[in-house]
Structure formats: C-alpha cells, structure tokens
Design an enzyme around this catalytic site. Structure first.
Site, PDB file in Angstrom:
ATOM      1  N   CYS A 155      61.566 107.443  12.613  1.00 47.28           N
ATOM      2  CA  CYS A 155      61.014 107.100  11.265  1.00 47.28           C
ATOM      3  C   CYS A 155      60.645 108.673  10.419  1.00 47.28           C
ATOM      4  CB  CYS A 155      59.399 106.470  11.507  1.00 47.28           C
ATOM      5  SG  CYS A 155      58.356 107.717  12.105  1.00 47.28           S
ATOM      6  N   ASP A 156      60.876 109.916  11.017  1.00 44.77           N
ATOM      7  CA  ASP A 156      60.612 111.036  10.546  1.00 44.77           C
ATOM      8  C   ASP A 156      61.735 111.293   9.496  1.00 44.77           C
ATOM      9  OD1 ASP A 156      59.661 110.938  13.119  1.00 44.77           O
ATOM     10  OD2 ASP A 156      59.437 113.128  13.229  1.00 44.77           O
TER      11      ASP A 156
END
Length: 372
Positions: A155-156
């Site tokens: 998700c980063d």
C-alpha cells in the site's frame, strides 16, 4: 433524583460540546508552526539518513515535506534545501525502475521545476517513468509464491508513485500518464482495500480471509498499519491536488479519500495521535508521528479544500498538530517515529527517521492554511 445530581448529569452531557467548541475556536499561531517546521528541517539536514541512496524513498518522502513547506511559507530556507538536493543528485531517481519507492524523489524535482524554470533536467524523470510503466519486469505480471502479485503490491506504493505521475501528466499535458496511473492504482485498491473497514492492508500477508491462519491482533481485530494507511491518504491528497477537476476517474479518488478520512477520524486517540496498529491501540499504547503526520496533513488538506466539514474536522487536526509538536525536541528533532518496517511496531521519544520529519513538515504546511 436530587437537583444537584440532575445538574451534574446535564453538565457532563455538555462537556463534549464545550470541548469541541473550544477546540474549533482555538487559533493556531502560524509563526510558531513555521518556526517548528524550520527547526525540524534544520535538524534533519544536519542528520542525513537514507537506506541505500540519497535518492531513495526515505529521502523522497522527506523532501516532499520540504517542498510543501516552501509552498506554504515561501521561506527560502526550504527552497534552498530542495534545490541543492536535486542539483547534487543531478535530478535523477534511483536505479530500480520497477520499484515505486524510487519514484517519489522526483516529486521534489518537479516542484523545483515549477518555482525555478529551466533548472531541472526532466529527461531522467521521463525515462524512469516510462520504464516503470511499460518496461518488462516480473513484478508486472506477478511472481508466484511471493508478495509481488502486481506492480504496486504494497500500500505504501500509492504514495510513492501516483502523485509523481499525476504531476508529470499535468506539466506535460499528457493524459496517458494519468490513465496508466489509474489502471495500476485500481489493481492495488482491488487487492488490498478492505471495503468494510475502509482501510488498506499493507500487503497480501494481512488480507483477512476469515480463517485461523489470518494474521490478527491479540484483540482479534484485523491488522491495519498506521503509517501504511498514512501513505495512502497522504498520497490521495497529493493526487487530488494536481488531478484535473474534469478527469473522468476523479470521483473514485475523491470518494476513497472521504471514506478513509471518516475512518481515520474515528480511530484517533484522545491524546491527538494515532497508534501504530489502528484497530488495536493497546498493542503499542503510545502515539506515532509518521502516520499521525500524514493523517494531519491529509485531513487538514481536506478542510482547506472544502472537502471535509470544517467544524467537524478542525478539532481533530488541531488536537493532532498540538500533539505532534509535543513530539519535537528543543533541538528540532522529531521523535516518536516508528522505524522502517511493514507492520505495526513501537516507537519512542528518541526514535526518528527522515520520512517522519517529512510527515511533520507536510502536516505543518496545511495547518498553516487552516485559519487563513
């Protein structure tokens, strides 16, 4: 029931309303905010850190904060730092064309291109972006038996690549960058977004399948990492800021931002900061600055742009900024930053990272605009 008891109950019911009113009315001293930001950057510049290269993601995230600090304050101390960094790095991203982490440093390069025309060599950025989007690599098709199921598999990545692609599409007037960004963003969204909790799993290890093998907190809740979701909603604010108002998929990003903002507001701790494990605050019962900084930035951005209700969210961000400032030491160092990782872990008053300073600067950059 006695009159005194009835009066006490009435007063207790009023206290939350009074508290919210006072917080909403509280003005933030802009000179104090800017001074804190300057001290944070000065300390960080004297204590450089990066994992592999001066153009890695940690420096990239930090200099997004420096860029936004300059945009909000017009203080030359910030622009000088970001211009010097870019010049020394010859405006180049790092080496891993397939890795979204190595794109984010270009956000600051593109900011310098806006404030100092002709200074930035855009060719290395364009070459890297084209390779990232189209050059063959195993991550693009997924690597069986690994976390790398898609190109942006963690998700980063939604902070590291999409804001740069959005800005580059804007300055080149080339919609293809935006369309490709949207295609890849949807892959990550469909893989990692929990539509019940309105939060992102960090990667496929934390997906909830409803069986005994699921990774979960001791309280039985799903594991949602604070900084991971901070990356996402902070990235959404940056994307929406530069995405054309008439872009056909803009509502997707706007609705996702609003969903996440509502959830983030719900899980804020009473001290103003967020815990590293969003649904299990007792796991590490202390505030954490990097996730909290990104949330403060993103929610304040929403207020300042008329997306979030000012009366409802101002107390949230005011309390958060005041708490963030308490995590800054007298010398400017911003502590209580969880170390590099990929899941909830503890922090301390003496734990710091450059991306934590970047999150602090981002928060301050929007807080400065709150009462304008």
């Amino acid at each position: 029931m006695t009159y005194a008891l009835r009066l006490m109950k009435y007063v207790l019911r009023l206290l939350p309303i009074v508290s919210i009113t006072l917080l909403t009315a509280q003005k933030i001293d802009s000179k104090n905010v800017e001074a804190s930001m300057v001290k944070a950057m000065e300390w960080q510049e004297q204590h450089p850190i990066f994992t592999s290269s001066p153009t890695d993601w940690t420096n990239g995230a930090y200099y997004v904060g420096v860029s936004k600090a300059h945009e909000s304050t017009n203080n030359p101390i910030f622009s000088s730092a970001v211009k010097t960094m870019g010049y020394v790095n010859e405006w180049k991203p790092w080496d891993r064309f397939y890795h979204a982490d190595d794109i984010i440093i270009s956000y600051s390069y593109l900011y310098v291109n806006e404030i100092r025309k002709g200074m930035v060599d855009l060719e290395p950025i364009e070459r890297f972006l084209v390779d990232h989007l189209y050059k063959p690599h195993p991550w693009r098709d997924g690597v069986e038996g690994t976390d790398q199921q898609i190109l942006w598999w963690w998700c980063d990545a939604l902070f590291m690549a999409p804001p740069v692609l959005t800005v580059y599409s804007k300055i080149t007037n080339d919609k293809s960058y935006l369309d490709k960004m949207h295609e890849l963003y949807l892959e990550t969204y469909e893989l990692l977004y929990d539509k019940e909790e309105h939060l992102f799993a960090r990667d496929i290890r934390f997906l909830w399948k409803g069986n005994e093998k699921d990774l979960k907190e001791e309280n039985g809740k799903k594991i949602f990492w604070s900084r991971g979701n901070g990356w996402v909603i902070g990235g959404l604010a940056l994307i929406l800021e530069d995405m054309p108002e008439d872009y056909e998929h803009r509502d997707f990003y706007l609705n996702l931002y609003k969903e996440m903002a509502t959830k983030i507001k719900e899980v804020q701790h009473s001290d103003g900061l967020w815990r590293t494990s969003l649904l299990s605050p007792e796991s590490y019962d202390h505030g954490e600055v990097s996730g909290s900084g990104f949330y403060t930035f993103a929610l304040t951005w929403g207020i300042n742009n008329g997306i979030l209700n000012k009366k409802e969210y101002t107390p949230v961000v005011t309390k958060a900024w005041n708490a963030l400032q308490k995590c800054q030491k007298e010398n400017g160092m911003v502590g209580w930053v969880q170390d590099i990782g990929a899941s909830p872990e503890p922090a301390s008053a003496d734990s710091w990272q450059n991306f934590g300073t970047g999150a602090f600067l981002l928060a301050g950059s929007e807080i400065l605009k709150l009462n304008q």
